[in-house]
Scaffold this active site. Structure first.
Site, PDB file in Angstrom:
ATOM      1  N   LYS A   1      34.546  46.002  43.090  1.00 56.10           N
ATOM      2  CA  LYS A   1      35.960  45.741  42.806  1.00 56.10           C
ATOM      3  C   LYS A   1      36.118  45.328  41.352  1.00 56.10           C
ATOM      4  CE  LYS A   1      35.928  41.064  42.254  1.00 56.10           C
ATOM      5  NZ  LYS A   1      36.355  40.330  41.047  1.00 56.10           N
TER       6      LYS A   1
ATOM      7  N   ASP B   1      35.922  36.820  48.289  1.00 62.52           N
ATOM      8  CA  ASP B   1      36.273  38.228  48.061  1.00 62.52           C
ATOM      9  C   ASP B   1      36.005  39.128  49.269  1.00 62.52           C
ATOM     10  OD1 ASP B   1      37.184  37.915  45.457  1.00 62.52           O
ATOM     11  OD2 ASP B   1      35.190  38.174  44.586  1.00 62.52           O
TER      12      ASP B   1
END
Length: 289
Positions: free
Chosen positions: A10, A136
């Protein structure tokens, strides 16, 4: 039974810290998306009731230090699964890089074991479980583009970013997220325009997206690690459309519309650090190849 899951890295298009909470966590608000740089997770059911981690990378621990291991153990404990699994991790995402490699591995294990063990969990249930492992992991379960709030566990899906190239460069240092947050001072910080970024994504406006990137942790990491500042300056000099540090660093990425310019930036960085990548923006659910 045997199955595969892809675990994409990401990047943060925005990262904002709003305040420090009573539980000592920071309340954050960030727009994140995925890129086509991914670990590959191979899950194999075992008759013996154990969790076995294997990898060719020396940086992948095989015990509770590994978020993928913790994800498998949490699923076994939560759903009373008396089966074992071998988890092979093909590591392609740099470690300790601000790219959520470990979190994405854990999310891929959650998605994969949901299928392997026929648990019937919804995406929301998987993301809720992921929040118990790391900040996350919930986002990585969704594997798309999203606004994340709270500690990162409150997820609202967003449209995928306009198609472009992403050049990433990671210097040969590790950065402790905890140390960056300890040095971060919220007073006087310039907050990114999160709503403006969301509007840019909704409109598919590449120029506006580039103008709205922002990360409040960047100034802290740049002041502590001159290597990171040097990479950012080099990307800007080489003509990137936007340059930003991902997460707490140390990886810096640039967004580039033209492939030829992306490789020009890539070549200009080879003298600064060994780990440089040119990949495509992803940002949407993508099945395993």
């Amino acid at each position: 039974m045997h199955l595969l899951e892809k675990a994409p890295a990401k990047i943060n298009l925005t990262l904002d810290v709003l305040y420090k909470r009573p539980d000592d966590y920071h309340e954050i608000e960030m727009v994140m998306t995925t890129i086509d740089l991914a670990d590959r997770i191979e899950l194999t059911g075992l008759k013996s009731n154990i969790i076995k981690i294997e990898s060719e990378s020396q940086f992948v621990p095989s015990d509770e230090r590994n978020l993928a291991y913790r994800a498998a153990k949490l699923m076994k404990d939560t759903y009373k699964v008396h089966k074992g699994v071998k988890i092979f991790i093909e590591k392609n995402i740099p470690v300790a890089a601000g790219l959520a490699g470990g979190s994405s591995d854990a999310a891929a294990v959650i998605r994969g074991l949901n299928r392997l063990w026929n648990l019937g969990m919804s995406v929301e249930e998987m993301a809720g479980l992921g929040a118990e492992i790391g900040s996350d992991v919930s986002f990585c379960v969704y594997n798309t583009t999203a606004l994340a709030r709270g500690r990162g566990e409150q997820i609202k899906e967003l449209p995928a970013p306009p198609s472009c190239w992403v050049v990433l460069a990671k210097p040969s240092i590790g950065v402790s997220t905890q140390s960056i947050y300890q040095e971060f001072k919220i007073e006087g910080v310039e907050h990114p325009d999160t709503e403006g970024m969301i509007a840019a994504l909704e409109e598919g406006d590449f120029g506006s997206m580039c103008n709205k990137v922002g990360n409040v942790l960047e100034s802290v990491t740049l002041s502590m690690y001159p290597e990171v500042r040097q990479i950012k300056n080099q990307m800007e000099l080489a003509g990137a459309d936007a340059v930003l540090m991902s997460g707490s660093g140390p990886t810096v990425f640039s967004l580039v519309r033209q492939e030829s310019r992306a490789y020009r930036i890539y070549n200009s960085l080879r003298g600064f650090c060994d780990e440089v990548y040119v990949v495509r923006m992803l940002g949407y659910h993508k099945p395993l190849d």
